[in-house]
Design an enzyme around this catalytic site. Structure first.
Site: not given
Ligand code: F6P
Length: 545
Positions: A209, A215, A269-270, A355, A386, A514
């Site tokens: 987003k 990452e 995002g979620r 979250e 189990h 972060k």
């Molecule tokens: O973990 C924080 C967060 O902002 C989430 O809410 C989001 O889904 C994720 O990082 C990834 O963010 P982006 O889509 O901006 O890379």
């Protein structure tokens, strides 16, 4: 308009619920069933292809009515209207929360800053459809003119968990394309994925987003370098596409403007799998199935918007969860799907629920003195039986559990499905009824044990029961029913956030780690270090040594 700031504990209903809790806390569900022949029916909701049985809960009609009163007192009805009509309910980020608009029909009208956003959403959907068809049918080819065989989704959090969970859940509906998900910044994992891929026939979907997530950008850069070992820069346009709100950053990365699928700030995002973030879903199961997923969610939206609270599935589930969380002090909830297809469902919901509702400051900015977000965990049944069911049955903690099952199996193996569903039903019966000492002793006596053996073993064989469960029984796992199920939990999150007087749609809690990781990375790269506590400093030194 913002949501009101009502401390739920100051409502009349809350006080009455506290009193009611004292009268009901020791009542056994077994006795409630014995007293009321109609309990199973009166505490169940049948809607479309869903049968939600909430009767195995430690609540009676009076308690349920008080929970509905609580929902009225915190103005839930009004909050629902604000949510759907695009009010800025994500106040700390000054944004609307409109994942529901992503699945609204073309004829709907939803306004953001005075502009109807539905036409724009449908333009992007058309782009997803055309792109999906071109890739799936092999019309759009690789730089060496070959049809694509593999798709790699590069994203993390909401840009990974939703698509990954849905693709896995709908694998029965999948086409010939192989899908892979790269999320963790763990380079070993990236290498494990790419070592088996042919760069000539692989399409990379970078989903972020913000397009600033460490990452995702690291993984995308590593993969681009690997790709360029056997291709030229011009070939990137054929193999890399992106989903983002940050068009400038995507272009800087080198992605062709035509290969950008936009999304919007009013999608969290979620909650974004319904947007172009779901591109990998569409590629993997075909656009028609992606549409069916969205339609299912839209049906649940309509149900949530229009059903009275008594027959409203997300409202009832949310209120029961508040009941256990705030009155019984339950800390966690388990989600147990009786289908291997939903293997990633609890992991997906962990982000959605934790979250969103893991907050300790109320909507007026004050620290909260009551419990909010529940801890979510779970694995598919019967495997979990189990593994950790021992603790749910006989441990000291109260763990309200959602059982999710499907009436029909997809491959139609009746023998297996009967066994699976017997377990699904039996577990909720066992958790509710338990086993008395008398019953345990009788069983031992039937095995011809001596009286001494019976007496010493019996305490361990007793199940207190009275463990609450919801059973969500659905006709069949399909894109449509999965869409309904995901949206059901989304709305449960919303209701709980409204009641707890918190902001469910920001996530400031992920920022501090972060920031500090950026500082430490700087130090690891040889730049000036900041002062740390001795533990943190020792760990840095150990890594560097
Ligand atoms: O973990 C924080 C967060 O902002 C989430 O809410 C989001 O889904 C994720 O990082 C990834 O963010 P982006 O889509 O901006 O890379």
């Amino acid at each position: 308009m913002a949501l009101p700031t009502i401390n739920p504990t100051t409502t009349r209903a809350w006080k009455l619920l506290e009193n009611h809790f004292e009268t009901i806390k020791s009542t056994h569900m077994k006795d409630m069933f014995a007293k009321d022949n109609n309990r199973a029916n009166s505490f169940s909701i049948k809607w479309e292809d869903f049968y939600v049985d909430a009767s195995k809960n430690r609540i009676d009609e009076k308690g349920m009515n008080l929970l509905f009163e609580l929902a009225e007192e915190v103005n839930l009805k009004d909050a629902i209207s604000k949510y759907f009509q695009g009010d800025l309910i994500n106040q700390t980020e000054n944004r609307a929360v409109l994942h529901t608009a992503l699945r609204a029909p073309k004829t709907a009208k939803v306004f953001v800053d005075g502009e109807n956003i539905v036409p724009e959403i449908h333009d992007v959907k058309e782009k997803i459809e055309a792109f999906t068809n071109d890739i799936v049918n092999g019309n759009r080819k690789s730089h060496t003119n070959k049809p694509f065989t593999d798709i790699v989704n590069i994203g993390i959090g909401g840009s990974d968990l939703g698509p990954a969970m849905v693709v896995d859940s709908l694998q029965y509906y999948k086409n010939h394309l192989n899908t892979h998900f790269v999320s963790n910044v763990d380079g070993d994992y990236v290498n494990e994925i790419i070592k088996n891929l042919n760069p000539e026939t692989t399409l990379f979907v970078i989903v972020s987003k913000t397009f600033t997530t460490q990452e995702t950008l690291s993984n995308a850069n590593t993969i681009r370098e690997w790709f360029l070992k056997s291709a030229s820069k011009e070939d990137i346009a054929k193999h890399f596409v992106a989903v983002s709100t940050n068009i400038e950053k995507v272009k800087e990365f080198g992605i062709d403007e035509n290969n950008i699928f936009p999304m919007w700030n009013w999608v969290g995002g979620r909650f974004s799998l319904w947007s172009a973030v779901g591109l990998t879903i569409s590629l993997s199961v075909g656009y028609k199935n992606f549409e069916a997923l969205l339609e299912g969610a839209n049906q649940m939206d309509e149900h949530f918007k229009t059903a009275n609270f008594e027959n409203n599935i997300p409202v009832v589930l949310a209120l029961l969860s508040v009941w256990y969380n705030n009155f019984f002090n339950a800390e966690s909830e388990a989600i147990i799907p009786y289908t291997q297809y939903l293997n990633q469902f609890a992991t997906y919901l962990q982000q959605g629920i934790m979250e969103s509702n893991g907050k300790s400051v109320d909507r007026a900015g004050n620290p909260i003195k009551y419990q909010t977000g529940t801890i979510i965990w779970g694995e598919p049944g019967t495997n979990s039986q189990h593994a950790f069911f021992q603790l749910i049955h006989q441990g000291t903690k109260l763990i309200p559990t959602d059982f999710i099952g499907f009436k029909e199996s997809l491959h139609g193996n009746e023998d297996h499905h009967n066994k699976l569903i017997s377990n699904f039903i039996a577990q909720t019966e066992a958790l509710m009824n338990g086993k008395t000492e008398e019953e345990a002793k009788k069983e031992l006596a039937d095995k011809n044990l001596s009286e001494q053996e019976i007496n010493s073993l019996a305490p361990f064989k007793v199940f207190t029961g009275n463990k609450p469960t919801n059973t969500i029984f659905i006709k069949k796992l399909s894109p449509n029913s999965l869409g309904k199920l995901i949206a059901m939990y989304e709305h449960k999150i919303f209701v709980q956030g409204v009641i707890w007087n918190i902001f469910s749609y920001d996530q400031w809690g992920v920022e501090l780690g972060k920031q500090l990781a950026t500082d430490i990375l700087n130090e690891l790269s040889g730049n000036a270090s900041k002062p740390h506590d001795s533990s943190t400093q020792n760990l840095i030194n150990y890594y560097k040594s």
